[in-house]
Design a protein around this motif. Sequence first.
Motif, short mmCIF file in Angstrom:
data_model
loop_
_atom_site.label_atom_id
_atom_site.label_comp_id
_atom_site.label_asym_id
_atom_site.label_seq_id
_atom_site.Cartn_x
_atom_site.Cartn_y
_atom_site.Cartn_z
N TRP A 101 1.03 -1.19 0.02
CA TRP A 101 -0.09 -0.13 -0.03
C TRP A 101 0.79 1.41 0.08
N GLY A 102 2.16 0.91 -0.40
CA GLY A 102 2.85 2.32 -0.61
C GLY A 102 3.66 2.74 0.73
N LEU A 103 3.54 1.93 1.67
CA LEU A 103 3.52 2.42 3.31
C LEU A 103 5.06 1.68 3.79
N GLU A 104 5.79 0.92 2.86
CA GLU A 104 6.95 0.39 3.51
C GLU A 104 8.16 1.39 3.78
N GLY A 105 8.65 1.10 4.75
CA GLY A 105 9.62 2.14 5.50
C GLY A 105 10.85 1.26 5.68
N PRO A 106 11.95 2.10 6.09
CA PRO A 106 13.29 1.28 6.17
C PRO A 106 13.17 0.34 7.43
N GLU A 107 12.26 0.60 8.42
CA GLU A 107 12.46 -0.38 9.65
C GLU A 107 11.77 -1.79 9.07
N TYR A 108 10.61 -1.38 8.55
CA TYR A 108 9.88 -2.62 7.95
C TYR A 108 10.71 -3.30 6.90
N LEU A 109 11.41 -2.92 5.94
CA LEU A 109 11.95 -3.64 5.03
C LEU A 109 13.27 -4.20 5.62
#
Length: 202
Positions: free
Chosen positions: A25-33
């Motif tokens: 949903w376009g919300l991935e960020g560095p912590e999640y990745l």
Amino acid sequence: MRELMIDLGTTLDGYASGDGWPGWWGLEGPEYLAWLGEQPPVTYLMGANTYRLMSGFAGGETPAGTAAIEAEEEASVDELTRAPKVVFSASLEEPLTWANTTLVRGDAVQAVQAMKEEGSGILSTLGSVSLCRSLLKAGLVDRFRVVVFPVITGATGAERIYDGYPDVALDMVSTRTFDGRIQLLEGVPRVLAGPPGVNNAP
């Protein structure tokens, strides 16, 4: 015995995807990745629809109604290509085009039960809403992990995850927030005969 995990990404209103939305949903960020990159190797289990979609992405195809994948998603798809995968289908034909994928035509529940008893390493679902539901109902799931993305896709949501599920209690083992917005919820599922009561307390 091997551990089986249902692993889902979902909107706040319980959809697995949304027409026209990008991955995550376009919300991935560095912590999640970074967290995704830290996960141990697994054998992925999926149905035919998920196989067709994901193998298409791996082959460079972008299905109609789906946003083009970005660099982070391409890396994720490459990792999936290298991982061992099992697809349960009566309609797919061999040879399968997606590398490291085994086709199983028999009953998925029976096959997964045998995989849990005979093999080694973690088993994890990939998408495949109906397969997840069947494995949960059969009592084969050891962990239920859902990553909730803070969007509501009431107009464009596709694949309602929890329709047709039994009542389930989760004994929570992990929660986490990524990038200040994405929520991880992980628990051990217990399928209930109905709402909690004298003989069915959570």
